[in-house]
Every structure is written in structure tokens, then in C-alpha cells.
Design an enzyme around this catalytic site. Structure first.
Site: not given
Lengths: 454, 437
Positions: A78, A81-82, A158
Site C-alpha cells: 500500500h 501504491e502511494h 491514513e
């Protein structure tokens, strides 16, 4: 109740749990007819023509998700992905976002256990430029310590937003970690906080070099385009990237035999109405024997899929003890997956009453099975949901992308309605009897603080 | 490199893409019911969406939650079908029906397979014109709503949101809880529902949009069939316009890992001449693209938050510009300072010419992608255009309206909206703890 683990950079994309959809070609001859091919470098391409509006959805799915992460590096899929939105050797950070935004497009990305996907929705004239940018960042990302430090703070925020501020989400993580004893689905997609805090440039670089290659990616293009044009554009852009080393098969740790009944309890001052869920380990479309996953889909629908389901009718309508009660099956996974029932009391009813009544329904369906009427209605609902899915081109793109990224094929998607139609009532009963054994299950309880210690 | 690509791309792109040429027909039935229709046969379904003016602002004092409860009862029995019979029939027909009470209207929608259109419309007629409001489903749905109310009673975000609305709107109906309270929903009787339905569901307050496999002549007949039995006139209680109360600060203390921040500034009316100037300014300040100033300063440069955005809140009787973000508790003060600095700079200097040009292109191109990407989305958009009285040719005019906005107008809008001292709400650990490093 149990949220899907889809971690997005911006917004949450709701992938339909059960919509592994079909394509019924009964309108314009070319619309909806899916074409797929392979580029020379191993990149798979799926094209879903839909000419209703000059819009195209362009998605790149990498067959890499949180369950593929190295030990101790939870959250790297994840996090990475950023990082894909940062500078490349050809474009400054934010340039891709600015181009998409300047043509009125939308873009985002999401990570799940088995895949990571990036997408743009734009006018067809911009398709090649989207391919150029995606192809560029597949190989030319610049990863430096400044970028890593700032974006790591973003994913920590997040996590605080999505998980740590939300007791239901905290419990969900603990239930997953208890249901799965060995399989990596026990680890949250976003990662454990203490491991996320230590993710660094070397981790990101290693991850990028290993997985972000054309032969580990699926391109899905849905919308106002022709397959031969997509092919030409894809060859000009992605086709120029060299094939990466062949990835080893995705063989992950598997579960030992499930042989205990486990419970996880969270009490929290913010909770005033309790709820619970019970989960079982069951096969997914990728691991099931022929027909099993289809039977599980229908079982979930009949047991607890909506307002006509047994759980809703019995607990919410007839007995009046539940505010909500339902069931679901998450079939689109690479490895074994989970089947879940859940409920919450209403009025004077106790959580234990709700749980007991749900267990009665589970036992009843495993013993006596389903009626032919229930089965036919459930099948009709699936077929209908797929016609409705055709109304939205990104729904279709998601169905194909998720299926192909978890070991399925275009043919699997197209033949799915036929396979659903073939499931018998006996098969639904047998699958319930085989898997929904309470002695081999995991239950999670979210309780008000006053009930602590009960 | 990036700049070159951009300019090349603009040369080949049409000014207004997707569905600009979409044909919207205005259809008026023999009983005078008007609908906007987009005929489309590429997927075998029909989507209808409609709204009756009124909504939760029409809840009588002490009966808060009435509109919301009513919206949960339309598929719980109508005509000679009781709750169970109605739902079985709906499922047999293969249609999906939903109702929702919003602040200024009660919305209904239905998605149906084209081949079972007649049976689906007939069920919609029953739901809209002959709801039964039987005691058993009332008690069941009320109990579910009550469960939801109780479930949120200790949730700091829900409590804070309630305090926030009361602080902004005082005693105006916009401040009242849309689901009602434990006490208010307990008092609602079948007679209340019947009276509310009669007062709100009437032809003069009705707006309809339809998309899919149906032609104008057939739709006219369906409109009369579905809605023709309703009374002509609504009996709505008047609702006053209200300006949110600014220049105040609220704190809700709760020991949690993040502090959330909300700021409210003055907004702009949909009918105001500077509406698009405000929209462009808001988009540059904190809009939905990943390129806004708030996103850049709060998230991209400093890693302070996962999201930071601004929105123009556009109710029928109140408007505001709202900024929201959430950050680690110990960096809340810093984050608030960054947000206020971004706002201050926008108020004083406005955007740059380049930002404005890019944002115009974004808003023009994004309309189709954001608003017209499914039958339901198109129907929802057509309905909003009717509610906003924008005219059936609005989609053709919209790009020119946006392009006509000058930098000076956007600067003036920035100054007008963002020079005010905002209302601020902080939800998180005590302020002292939050600001200590």
C-alpha cells in the site's frame, strides 16, 4: 459491517463483493464483447468496448498485494501504491495528476490483499497519454529519502483515520489476525503501525524492482475504444518496456486444519449497541473445486444477502430481535477466503439472543438445505446484478481486473452466470454442512464498556 | 516536458466531451407531469429518479425523524399488498427501489429491467400513491432507526457533528437531527405518516428524470399512471433562509489518535452571478483533484494528513464553504495554522492565471465523467439541473459560463468568501495536549 480491505490513495472504491459478472451481448454487436491478448513482454490486456459515451476507463492491475509482502514489512504494498504518484526520471512529482485533472479526468489507485491497481477515467483521445504515463512510472520512479519520509507520514495518518479512530475497524483487524493462523491475510492491508513506521527507501526499491514489471501486470481498458486501437497504443507504450524476470508462483503459507472455536472481544467507550460476526475459512473461486465457490455465493445470498434472506426475515422481521443480520462471501481472492455472518440486537434483545438465532439458521440450512424457490430467486438476483453492472463501465473493468489478478481468466468471468445457474439445492446444503461448523470458527464481539467482563 | 504534452493534448481534445450531445427530452404527460428523459437502449434497463420538495425541514417540531421514517416505509406495503407481499413482488419483478429523505426534498429512485418495466412501474405507483403505513412495519423500521440513534450516542464524531450544526444554524430546521431523537421518533403514529405523505407527495412539488430503454410516449403514460393519483398541491411549512453563524470556535474533547478539524466560511447561492467564480476558487483551494492547494500544502508537502479538502455546501436555504481535515493530535495546531495560511493567501492574492486556466479545463471535462457515467448518475444529474432551474440546454451552456469567469472575478470571490473569520470545530484530545510538542 466488515469493511473490505481496499486501501486507496484518495477515496474508497467499493468493489462489489459478488459481482464476478458476465457479458450478455444482446445490444450493439460490438458493445460488451471482451477481447484479450498478450503483449510480447508478457503484459495481459483486456478490452471491454462500451460506446455509450466518449469516456474510457484505463486500469493497470499489478498481481501484487499485501499478502505478498516480505515478513516484517507489512504495509509496503500500500505504501508503494502511494509512492507511484511521485516523480519519475521523465516527469516531476504531481505532473501526472495535473495532466489528468487538466483534461477533466479522474484518477486514483487501490491496494488489496492480492493486487494493486491504478486507474484513470478520461476522454478516449487521452488514452495514449495515460498509457505513456503509466508505462513511465512502471519503471522510472525516483525514490529518495525525502519523498519516503513525507509519504510515510501520510500513510500513518491514513491508518489513524481508517483504523485507530474506529473501534469496529480495530476489532476487524484482530478478528482477521485470529481467523487466519498462518496465511498472510491475517495481516492488515494497510500494515501494522510499528512496521509501517520503519518502512524505508530500500524496502520500496526492492518491492518496485521485483513486482512492477509488464509481465506481472494486467491492463484493462473499458469504454469508447476499439480493441485494435488499444492494441496498437499498448504496443507503442507498454510494449517498449522490457519483460522483467519471471516471478515465482504465488505460493503462500496456507492454513493448518481449523480445529478450534476462537473469540475476540473489544470493549470501547464509544460503543453503545453491541454487534458480532462469525467467520469461517472457506475456498475462494481460485482454490475451490468446480462448483463450490458458486454454491458459497448462493449460500451467502440465501442465508443473509438482503431483505429477502433468511437471516433478515427471521431475525429482523419475524422475531424482531435484530437491528441487522446478514451474511457474505468474499469469493474473489487468490487463496482461501472467509464466509461471514453478522448481527446486532435491537430493543431489549441481547446480543447472545441474536447470535443464537443466527446459529439456528446456519444449522438449519446445513441440515435441511434450501428450497428450489429460494435458489431460483437467488440466481435471478445474481444475473440481474450483472446486467445492472454493465451500466457502469468501471464496474465491468473492476470485475475483470480483480478476477484476472486472482488467478481467473476472461472465460471464467464470461461463463460465471452459466455456472451459477447449474448449482443445485443439494450442493448449497452440502457446502454449508462442510464449512459452516461453529467448532471451527472465529467470532468477534464489539461491546460497550459497561459490559466489560461479562 | 509535461507542459509540452499538456498543450498538445488540448489541441486535440473537444471543448466539451462526453454526452454534450446527449439528447434530453422534456416530456409532459396529459395530467401535466413533467419529466426529463434520456432515451438509451444500449443496456436493457430503465432508471427513474424523482424528488418531492420538502424533506426533513418539514418534520414538525417534536416529530423530528418523520420524513426519514416515512422514506423507510414505501417498500413495506402498499395498496392491497402487505409488507411481505410487496417485497416478494418487487423481487420477482427484478427491480430495486429506494427512498431517502434529504434536507430539502424526499428522493425516490428505481432501477428496473426493461423487459419487466410495466410490472415495476406499477409497484412504484402503489408505493408512491398508496403506501399503507401498517403498524408492524412502522414499529420495525422505527426500532431499526432507534438502534442507529443509540449506536451513535457515544460516538464523539456524531456528537461533535450535532453540536456543530446547532452552533452554525441555531434553531433552524437544518440544525435538527435528520433521523430524529429517541424521544421524537417514539411519538410518531400512522396518522402522522399519512398526514406527512399527503402534505409532501403532490404533483406541484415533483421533479422527475428518466434514463434508459423507454420512449417519450410510453413515459408520458407511465408518469400519469405512477404519479397521476397524487393531489395537485403540496402543503409545505415555510422554511427561512439562514446564514451559518461564523466567528466561533467549538471543541469536543475525546482521547483519540487524531484530531479532526472543520472550518466554515460563507458560501454562495446557486443562482448568484458569482457562482462559477466561487466554484473555480474552491476547486483551486481544496477541490477533488489531487492538485489543490490544501492537498498540496497539508498532505503532499508536510505529510500532516491523509486528506484535506474544501467543499461548497449548497442547501436550498443556506450556503457555506467547508474545509475538513484530520491529523495526528500533536500536530493539530500546526495543521490548523497551515490551513489558515492557505486560506489567507487565497483571500489576499487569489489564484494564478495558470491555476485558473487548468481548473477551468478540469471542471469542463470532469462534468461528464463525474456526473454521467451510469443511468442512475445521469438521472440524478438531470434532477439536480431541474431543482437548480438551470434549463434543459444547461450542459451546452456550461462550458461557456465557466470560460467567461475572469481572474479578477475569482479573486473577488476569494476575498468575499475567505476574508470572514470562520467557525472552527476541533474534535480530539484536549487542546493543551494537542498543541504540546
Amino acid at each position: 459491517m466488515t469493511s473490505q480491505a481496499e486501501w486507496l490513495r484518495g477515496t474508497l472504491l467499493a468493489l462489489a463483493l459478488v459481482m464476478t459478472g458476465p457479458v450478455l451481448a444482446d445490444n450493439k454487436p460490438e458493445d460488451g464483447k471482451v477481447t484479450n491478448f498478450l503483449l510480447d513482454n508478457g503484459m495481459e490486456v483486456v478490452v471491454i468496448p462500451d460506446h455509450r459515451a466518449p469516456i474510457v476507463t484505463h486500469m493497470v492491475w499489478y498481481k501484487i498485494g499485501s499478502a505478498d509482502e516480505p515478513p516484517g514489512k507489512s504495509g509496503i504494498a500500500h505504501f508503494f501504491e502511494h509512492l507511484m504518484f511521485k516523480a519519475t526520471t521523465n516527469h516531476a512529482a504531481g505532473a501526472f495528476d495535473r495532466v489528468v485533472s487538466a483534461i477533466g479526468g479522474s484518477n486514483n489507485a487501490f491496494t488489496s490483499y492480492d493486487y494493486t491497481a491504478f486507474y484513470e477515467t478520461v476522454v478516449p483521445q487521452a488514452l495514449e497519454q495515460m498509457m505513456d504515463f503509466e508505462a513511465d512510472r512502471m519503471r522510472n520512479l525516483i525514490l529518495n529519502d525525502d519523498v519516503i519520509a513525507t509519504e510515510r507520514d501520510v500513510i500513518l495518518e491514513e491508518r489513524r483515520s481508517r483504523i485507530d479512530s474506529n473501534p469496529q475497524a480495530v476489532l476487524g483487524e484482530e478478528v482477521d489476525a485470529t481467523l487466519w493462523q498462518n496465511q498472510p491475510y491475517r495481516i492488515p492491508v494497510i500494515g501494522w503501525m510499528q512496521e509501517m513506521e520503519k518502512l524505508n527507501r530500500a524496502d520500496a526499491k526492492a518491492f518496485y524492482d521485483k513486482y512492477y514489471t509488464p509481465n506481472n501486470a494486467v491492463l484493462v481498458v473499458a469504454g469508447d475504444v476499439e480493441p485494435k486501437v488499444v492494441k496498437a497504443l499498448a504496443e507503442r507504450t507498454y510494449g517498449k518496456i522490457a519483460r522483467g524476470p519471471d516471478l515465482p508462483p504465488r505460493i503462500r503459507p496456507v492454513e493448518p486444519e481449523q480445529n478450534t472455536r476462537r473469540t475476540v472481544t473489544l470493549t470501547d467507550a464509544r460503543v453503545s449497541v453491541p454487534n458480532f460476526s462469525t467467520q469461517w475459512v472457506v475456498p475462494s473461486y481460485h482454490t475451490a473445486k468446480p462448483g463450490e465457490a458458486e454454491a458459497l455465493d448462493l449460500l451467502a445470498e440465501i442465508l443473509g444477502g438482503g431483505s429477502r434472506s433468511r437471516l433478515h426475515q427471521q431475525l429482523v422481521v419475524k422475531q424482531g430481535i435484530a437491528a441487522e443480520a446478514g451474511a457474505f462471501f468474499q469469493g474473489t481472492m487468490l487463496d482461501a477466503t472467509n464466509f461471514t455472518v453478522y448481527g446486532a440486537p435491537r430493543g431489549d434483545a441481547k446480543l447472545a439472543d441474536v447470535q443464537a438465532a443466527i446459529e439456528v439458521e446456519v444449522a438449519r440450512i446445513a441440515k435441511d438445505g434450501v428450497t428450489s424457490g429460494e435458489l431460483e430467486k437467488a440466481k435471478d438476483r445474481f444475473v440481474r446484478s450483472m446486467i445492472f453492472a454493465r451500466d457502469k463501465q468501471d464496474s465491468m473493468a473492476n470485475i475483470y481486473g480483480a478476477t484476472l489478478a486472482t488467478g481467473g481468466s476472461v472465460r471464467d468471468v464470461e461463463e460465471w452466470p452459466g455456472r451459477i445457474r447449474k448449482v443445485t439445492a443439494d450442493e448449497v446444503r452440502d457446502i454449508a454442512a462442510r464449512y459452516l461448523n461453529l467448532n471451527h470458527s472465529t467470532s468477534g464481539y464489539l461491546l460497550p464498556q459497561t459490559q466489560a467482563g461479562n | 516536458m509535461a507542459i509540452l504534452l499538456l498543450s498538445l493534448l488540448f489541441l486535440v481534445l473537444p471543448a466539451l466531451s462526453a454526452r454534450a450531445a446527449m439528447s434530453i427530452q422534456e416530456v409532459t404527460s396529459s395530467k401535466g407531469i413533467t419529466a426529463w428523459l434520456v432515451e438509451d437502449y444500449s443496456v436493457p434497463l430503465v432508471a427513474i429518479r424523482f424528488v418531492f420538495d420538502g424533506g426533513t425541514t418539514q418534520d414538525p417540531a417534536g416529530k423530528e425523524g418523520l420524513a426519514n421514517l416515512m422514506s423507510g416505509l414505501f417498500d413495506e406495503g402498499a395498496g392491497n399488498l402487505d409488507s411481505e407481499a410487496f417485497q416478494i413482488k418487487l423481487d420477482d419483478v427484478g427491480a430495486e427501489m429506494s427512498f431517502e429523505a434529504a434536507r430539502d426534498g424526499t428522493y425516490g429512485s428505481m432501477r428496473m429491467l426493461a423487459e419487466q418495466r410495466d410490472a415495476a412501474f406499477d409497484l412504484l405507483r402503489l408505493a408512491v400513491t398508496e403506501p399503507r403505513f401498517d403498524q408492524a412495519p412502522i414499529d420495525r423500521i422505527r426500532a431499526q432507526v432507534l438502534s442507529g440513534i443509540i449506536a451513535n450516542e457515544l460516538d464523539p464524531d456524531t456528537l461533535a457533528q450535532r453540536k456543530w450544526l446547532e452552533a452554525l444554524y441555531g434553531t433552524h430546521p437544518y440544525a435538527r437531527p435528520e433521523q430524529g431523537t429517541r424521544q421524537s421518533i417514539a411519538t410518531i403514529t400512522p396518522d402522522d405518516l399519512i398526514a406527512f405523505h399527503r402534505a409532501n407527495f403532490a404533483r406541484e412539488g415533483l421533479h422527475v428524470a428518466v434514463v434508459g430503454a423507454i420512449d417519450a410516449e410510453t413515459l408520458k403514460k407511465k408518469l400519469d399512471m405512477v404519479f397521476g393519483g397524487l393531489p395537485q398541491h403540496q402543503a409545505l411549512a415555510p422554511v427561512a433562509d439562514v446564514d451559518p453563524k461564523l466567528n466561533q470556535q467549538l471543541e469536543v474533547n475525546y482521547d483519540q489518535p487524531q484530531t479532526s478539524l472543520q472550518l466554515a466560511y460563507p458560501g454562495v447561492k446557486r443562482s448568484a452571478p458569482d457562482f462559477f467564480a466561487a466554484v473555480l476558487m474552491n476547486e483551486i483551494l481544496g477541490g477533488s483533484a489531487f492538485t489543490s492547494r490544501l492537498f498540496d500544502e497539508v498532505r503532499e508537502k508536510r505529510g500532516l494528513a491523509y486528506s484535506a479538502s474544501s467543499d461548497l455546501v449548497d442547501h436550498q436555504h443556506a450556503n457555506a464553504l467547508a474545509i475538513t481535515t484530520a491529523t495526528r493530535a500533536d500536530r493539530a495546531a500546526e495543521t490548523l495554522a497551515v490551513v489558515r495560511e492557505v486560506v489567507k493567501r487565497m483571500a489576499q492574492e487569489g489564484p494564478t492565471e495558470a491555476e485558473l486556466a487548468a481548473t477551468k479545463k478540469y471542471l469542463i471535462g470532469a462534468y461528464a465523467i463525474n456526473n454521467l457515467n451510469s443511468s442512475g448518475a445521469i438521472a440524478a444529474t438531470l434532477l439536480e439541473l431541474q431543482l437548480d432551474k438551470l434549463g434543459i440546454d444547461y450542459m451546452q451552456r456550461r462550458a461557456a459560463l465557466i470560460n467567461a469567469v475572469t481572474l479578477d472575478l475569482v479573486k473577488a470571490a476569494a476575498k468575499k468568501l475567505l476574508s470572514a473569520e470562520p467557525a472552527i470545530m476541533i474534535v480530539g484530545p484536549k487542546h493543551g495536549e494537542a498543541t504540546e510538542e
